[in-house]
Write a protein that holds these residues in place. Sequence first.
Motif, short mmCIF file in Angstrom:
data_model
loop_
_atom_site.label_atom_id
_atom_site.label_comp_id
_atom_site.label_asym_id
_atom_site.label_seq_id
_atom_site.Cartn_x
_atom_site.Cartn_y
_atom_site.Cartn_z
N ALA A 101 38.28 54.51 34.39
CA ALA A 101 38.07 53.37 35.08
C ALA A 101 36.68 53.26 35.62
N ALA A 102 35.86 54.30 35.88
CA ALA A 102 34.50 54.01 36.07
C ALA A 102 33.84 53.32 34.93
N TYR A 113 32.95 49.66 40.87
CA TYR A 113 33.74 50.81 41.04
C TYR A 113 33.24 51.88 41.62
N PRO A 121 40.04 55.96 43.49
CA PRO A 121 39.45 55.02 43.18
C PRO A 121 39.57 53.76 43.89
N TYR A 123 38.35 49.60 43.67
CA TYR A 123 37.93 48.37 42.84
C TYR A 123 37.40 47.45 43.30
#
Length: 820
Positions: A101-102, A113, A121, A123
């Motif tokens: 995801a990063a 991020y 996490p 966002y």
Amino acid sequence: MQIFKMLLLCSTVAYAMLASALATATVNDEIHVSIAENNEAAGATSAQDSDRGAPPSQISSAEIGEIVVTATKRSQSINSVGMTITAATGDTLVERGITSAADLVRVTPGLNYTPSPYQEPVYVLRGVGLYESGLASSPAVTVYVDQIPLTSPIMTEVSPLDLERVEVLYGPQGTLFGQNSTGGAINYVTAKPTSSYQSGANLTYERFNKISADGFVSGKLTDNLNARLAVGAVSGGAWQYSQTRPGDQLGDTRVFQGRLLLDWHPSDRLAFELGVTGFYDNSDTHAHQLVKAVPPFPTLASRQLLAAPIASNDPRAADWPAGIGLRSKDPFFQISVRTDYNLTSDITLTALTSYQDVKQDKLSDLSGIDGPTGAESLGGPSFLAHALGRVESFNQEIRLLGKQGPFIWTAGVYFDYMHIDDALLFTTNDTNDQPIPSIGAFEFPAGRTITNVDDYAVFGNLDFQLNEHFTAHAGLRGTDSIRHANTCVYDWNPSGDAAALSNLFTTLQEVLAAVGAKKTPVVAIAPGGCISLTPPPDLSPTEVRNGLNEKSLSWHTGLDYKFDGGTLLYVSASRGYKSGIISPTAASQTTQFAPAKQEKLDAFEVGFKAPFFDHRAHLDGSAFYYSYTDKQLRSRVLDPTFGLLEELVNVPRSRILGLQSELTVAPVDGLNLSVAATYLDSKMTSSFLTYNQAGAHGDIKGANLPLTPKISVVADAQYGRSVSGSIKAFAGISLTHHGSSNSTFDSPAVPAPDFALSAYTLLDLRAGIETADGAWRLTFFGKNVTNKFYAVDAFVAVDTLYRDAGMPATYGVTLNARWH
């Protein structure tokens, strides 16, 4: 005036493209509602589709490959959807090494991020997001896998493998997608089972001895049953080193994940898709870098802390207590069923059902120092955060998709239920100067919240093709969100020295009673009991029962104009809501548990999508204005006993002005160029007195929104050509730029210079060879090849200000293979 200037700018650029766009062929999008289309809407794009989603080296001509997306829950060309969308195919993700995801920030302008304080996490999309770690905190940017929401951000810490594509949608998406997120949606679309046999594997070795391997096998089991199995594992990669203990390293990844999809077509009108997905994350939690000591009290331990080494601008340099297993132990399981039934040739019924279960057990260091493990230690007391919790979620969506004449409509109902047990406790060795022999040597509480959530929604969307050029859009969603939570700070370890916590708060009541601040009898707190006190003059320990029953009406309206040459102009307005939050905040008084109510975002956007140079180039552009009401924000409150503590607040008014544009060019065969940029101007526009994370108190009017850089840019170039027979060579370069920002709200009235995040630019390189038929590809790559130092956040925990550094230079080799 600024709004009109931006709208004029976008409109001027759009009309400048019309002369070339009008010369090209007419593009008309026809929608045929069927099971085949609905399967494609779930991501079942055929592997035999010629150039759809192929990497640049696989496109047969200089024409730009078209990506089909499902942003409106039906398949459409990305260039025919009147909203800003960033999309990348699965091959592009593999090619550029986007594995987490990063990494999405390397292909998505306007996306930020960062890990939360306890490494869940976070966002932020176009400035819309919340730096929050509670498992029950609804995200501002929701992540979906095959249209099924991952209801808690902890479920997204391991990115899905074996993807068809990823789509990032900007702005409120509540009228079509289940979660009422204000910032947007990240939609992962998995690769689907195929009727012919296919298999593949990816193997990567990179710096710090990190090995990643994944593969899939797909094919027909019976005449009407197809299956696809994908598995993956990652091991190694310890990239951080201790400044005080040479040779001690941290940062290993230990992840295993898998997914089984079964696609069953018992008849031409009926289809089922069963998905079983899971992962286990046993990775090291990252160590923070010490920026400065901020001890609240001048104790001996604080003087030791002041002697701890401050981190240099080396992304690898950090510190953490020795002999402690700083790891995650996070398992995730999901089972889902999708049902499609053609009621008629023009109406399809779709049902999405899923159950998710994720557990969290993370131990991370909050000090950025080497805690005392003997006389040789340089540090002060180490504070470890132990985040424990579980989220169980069930959600159900039933919808109808139909086409009658010029109308394409969607109508449905949605329900989800979540049970969340979210706890956070701190572990320290600062008791009688004892070392930390194991977790639990001395634990003191931060908070525990048990939350039950019920969401009910009914929604509808309508597209009306007024004529061959104009299409109008309208959508409406009514939601009833109900939350009940029991919250308190507990004496988690009521044995030995830890029982002093209960005694401490009992003594605190006695002291306040003696000075007349407490008007009720002292309530002795038993070891293991709730120690949060009601506000004066009662000051009695109690568990808090909070509830939120919030109703909202989200809406969307828009108008598109499609020119004969394919250029699309669009204007839209929408309203979205983000549900309220009841967070396990560290609190000595029960008033700190007050919920943050739902926030509202009104979004207005005008934009264009224009092909030109005979489809060898494509330019998108948009201008937007976001108006926030009751934005949720993490700030601080001054506790008379413990100093500044965390709390969640609602800021009455704030806004974001922005521009976004993307240019893609394929000037000659084999060469593909792209650049995308976002400009953001964010401000708090109403007066509001509070503390920021730096401890500055004042009116935050005029302050920036946290984690919102003014400029972000992503750019990529790749060139490939045949070198001998069926072998091709290719080389590529990617740039990622993020402007400066701040981890908290910052202005002259509430300054936070220590929380400033400097601008940075990252350079990635890749080169390799592959076969023309895609049977195998060998890629040598480097990420952040200049070893640029950059920080992604800054935060105060207990008595230290720390930051999280981005990854240093990494390089490696990847082998991709496919068999048919």
